[in-house]
Motif scaffolding. Structure first.
Motif, PDB file in Angstrom:
ATOM      1  N   HIS A 249       0.478  -1.291   0.020  1.00  0.00           N
ATOM      2  CA  HIS A 249      -0.034   0.101  -0.296  1.00  0.00           C
ATOM      3  C   HIS A 249       0.815   1.436  -0.453  1.00  0.00           C
ATOM      4  CE1 HIS A 249      -4.138  -2.164   0.130  1.00  0.00           C
ATOM      5  NE2 HIS A 249      -3.593  -2.785   1.282  1.00  0.00           N
ATOM      6  N   PHE A 250       0.738   2.366  -0.619  1.00  0.00           N
ATOM      7  CA  PHE A 250       1.156   3.443  -0.416  1.00  0.00           C
ATOM      8  C   PHE A 250       0.814   4.829   0.622  1.00  0.00           C
ATOM      9  CE2 PHE A 250       1.154   2.096  -5.314  1.00  0.00           C
ATOM     10  CZ  PHE A 250       2.227   1.565  -5.504  1.00  0.00           C
ATOM     11  N   PHE A 251      -1.090   4.550   0.466  1.00  0.00           N
ATOM     12  CA  PHE A 251      -1.557   5.618   1.728  1.00  0.00           C
ATOM     13  C   PHE A 251      -1.719   4.291   2.656  1.00  0.00           C
ATOM     14  CE2 PHE A 251      -3.986   8.772  -0.861  1.00  0.00           C
ATOM     15  CZ  PHE A 251      -2.598   8.693  -1.631  1.00  0.00           C
TER      16      PHE A 251
ATOM     17  N   PRO B 101      -5.243   7.651   6.724  1.00  0.00           N
ATOM     18  CA  PRO B 101      -4.233   7.140   5.331  1.00  0.00           C
ATOM     19  C   PRO B 101      -3.251   8.021   5.110  1.00  0.00           C
ATOM     20  CG  PRO B 101      -6.284   8.717   4.526  1.00  0.00           C
ATOM     21  CD  PRO B 101      -5.819   8.700   5.423  1.00  0.00           C
TER      22      PRO B 101
ATOM     23  N   GLU C 208       6.973   1.917   1.365  1.00  0.00           N
ATOM     24  CA  GLU C 208       6.714   1.483  -0.148  1.00  0.00           C
ATOM     25  C   GLU C 208       7.146   0.107   0.314  1.00  0.00           C
ATOM     26  OE1 GLU C 208       7.279  -0.746  -4.437  1.00  0.00           O
ATOM     27  OE2 GLU C 208       8.988  -0.296  -2.766  1.00  0.00           O
TER      28      GLU C 208
ATOM     29  N   TYR D  68      -0.811  -2.089  -9.522  1.00  0.00           N
ATOM     30  CA  TYR D  68       0.035  -1.455  -8.791  1.00  0.00           C
ATOM     31  C   TYR D  68       1.518  -1.673 -10.202  1.00  0.00           C
ATOM     32  CZ  TYR D  68      -2.986   0.070  -5.498  1.00  0.00           C
ATOM     33  OH  TYR D  68      -3.640   0.381  -4.172  1.00  0.00           O
TER      34      TYR D  68
ATOM     35  N   GLU E 120      -5.425   4.864  -2.622  1.00  0.00           N
ATOM     36  CA  GLU E 120      -3.828   5.208  -2.868  1.00  0.00           C
ATOM     37  C   GLU E 120      -4.125   5.427  -4.276  1.00  0.00           C
ATOM     38  OE1 GLU E 120      -2.494   2.357  -1.001  1.00  0.00           O
ATOM     39  OE2 GLU E 120      -3.566   0.189  -1.616  1.00  0.00           O
TER      40      GLU E 120
ATOM     41  N   LEU F  12      -2.492   8.474  -6.072  1.00  0.00           N
ATOM     42  CA  LEU F  12      -1.376   8.628  -6.994  1.00  0.00           C
ATOM     43  C   LEU F  12      -1.714   9.139  -8.173  1.00  0.00           C
ATOM     44  CD1 LEU F  12       0.972   6.390  -4.772  1.00  0.00           C
ATOM     45  CD2 LEU F  12       0.532   9.182  -4.442  1.00  0.00           C
TER      46      LEU F  12
END
Length: 302
Positions: A43-45, A54, A60, A86, A129, A133
């Motif tokens: 996950h990025f958030f 979040p 990362e 992703y 996310e 993004l």
């Protein structure tokens, strides 16, 4: 039964320049204590299941796994799990291969279709996310199609097959993968999710391990016995030995009642679960990890 830990919560009250040392210390402690596996989320958030917004810190996945590979010696490493949307599959398989090579073959390739729903657009204050993004996130049905192509490509690239791949969603004129993985014939492939028509069918066709959910109160809790029966049926249809697939499950560690926790682990083992990945309420710390390590011999004997 095997036991792994999931690093999913990075909300320690420390400066950002202390995150690296904190994560490294916990990984080394888990490695030396004898835990079987160490996992991060892709996950990025930060996600709501942790109870944090979040904006809470989230590292990362593949950069973190590479860092952990250099700080550990024997524990297996993986993402629980990589979202198929992703990363382009050629890059993803190269990243996974590099991790396998640099860790000496201590890897799981955890992958799945991503969120089990189609997120609605939320705009500038989105908590999702992918939207935040600007990452294209196709509908769920298409993500399952992409997941199957990624699994096909992974098998081919780890076999050294450079012939062109022309799928519905991906086109790779020369899927070269050099060096190939240390673990042969390939890193352990784990497909996560409990969907009965698609996910568990993909497990039976392509994977070395499945991953189910044991997270009551979060919206993610499976009827484990039923899901394993469904997997058994898909294995029979695919001509696959059900016993060749490692059955893993994401669960929680209840520090308040150790005996209840052990009883639950025993129940999971009785259902046929081989490997439990645990996360506590809140972030791991040295005491929590040490307390859990004292239970390893009893859990291993289940």
């Amino acid at each position: 039964m095997k036991l792994g830990i999931s690093l999913a919560d990075f909300s320690w009250d420390i400066p950002v320049d202390g995150l690296g040392a904190t994560v490294a210390d916990l990984a080394q402690q888990a490695d030396e204590a004898g835990f079987d596996s160490l996992w991060v989320m892709d996950h990025f958030f930060q996600i709501g299941i942790t109870g944090h917004p979040p904006e809470s810190p989230m590292l990362e996945a593949y950069a973190t796994l590479g860092f952990l590979a250099g700080r550990t010696r024997r524990i297996k490493l993986g993402a629980l799990v990589t979202s198929v949307a992703y990363r382009h599959p050629g890059v993803l398989i190269k990243s996974m291969t590099a991790l396998d090579v640099l860790s000496g073959g201590r890897t799981y390739f955890g992958v799945g279709a991503g969120a089990p729903f189609d997120p609605e657009p939320m705009g500038p204050r989105t908590v999702f996310e992918g939207e935040g993004l600007g990452i294209p996130f196709p509908p769920l049905a298409e993500r399952f199609e992409r997941l199957e192509e990624v699994l096909q490509l992974a098998h081919r690239m780890w076999q050294g097959d450079e012939t062109p791949f022309h799928g519905r969603h991906y086109d790779l004129p020369r899927p070269l993968n050099s060096p190939t993985s240390v673990r042969r014939p390939h890193p352990l492939i784990l497909v996560a999710g409990s969907g009965e028509r698609k996910t568990l069918r993909l497990v039976a066709r392509y994977a070395d391990a499945c991953n189910l959910f044991d997270l009551p109160g979060t919206g993610y809790a499976d009827n484990v016995s039923h899901k394993l029966d469904v997997l058994r049926g898909h294995c029979a249809a695919a001509g696959r030995d059900y016993d060749d697939i490692e059955k893993t499950i994401a669960s929680q560690y209840d520090f308040a009642d150790r005996q209840a926790f052990l009883d639950h682990m025993r129940d999971l083992a009785g259902l046929g679960i081989d490997h439990v990945q645990l996360a506590p309420p809140g972030p791991w710390d040295e005491k929590r990890l040490a307390d859990l390590a004292t239970l390893l011999p009893e859990i291993r004997a289940m």
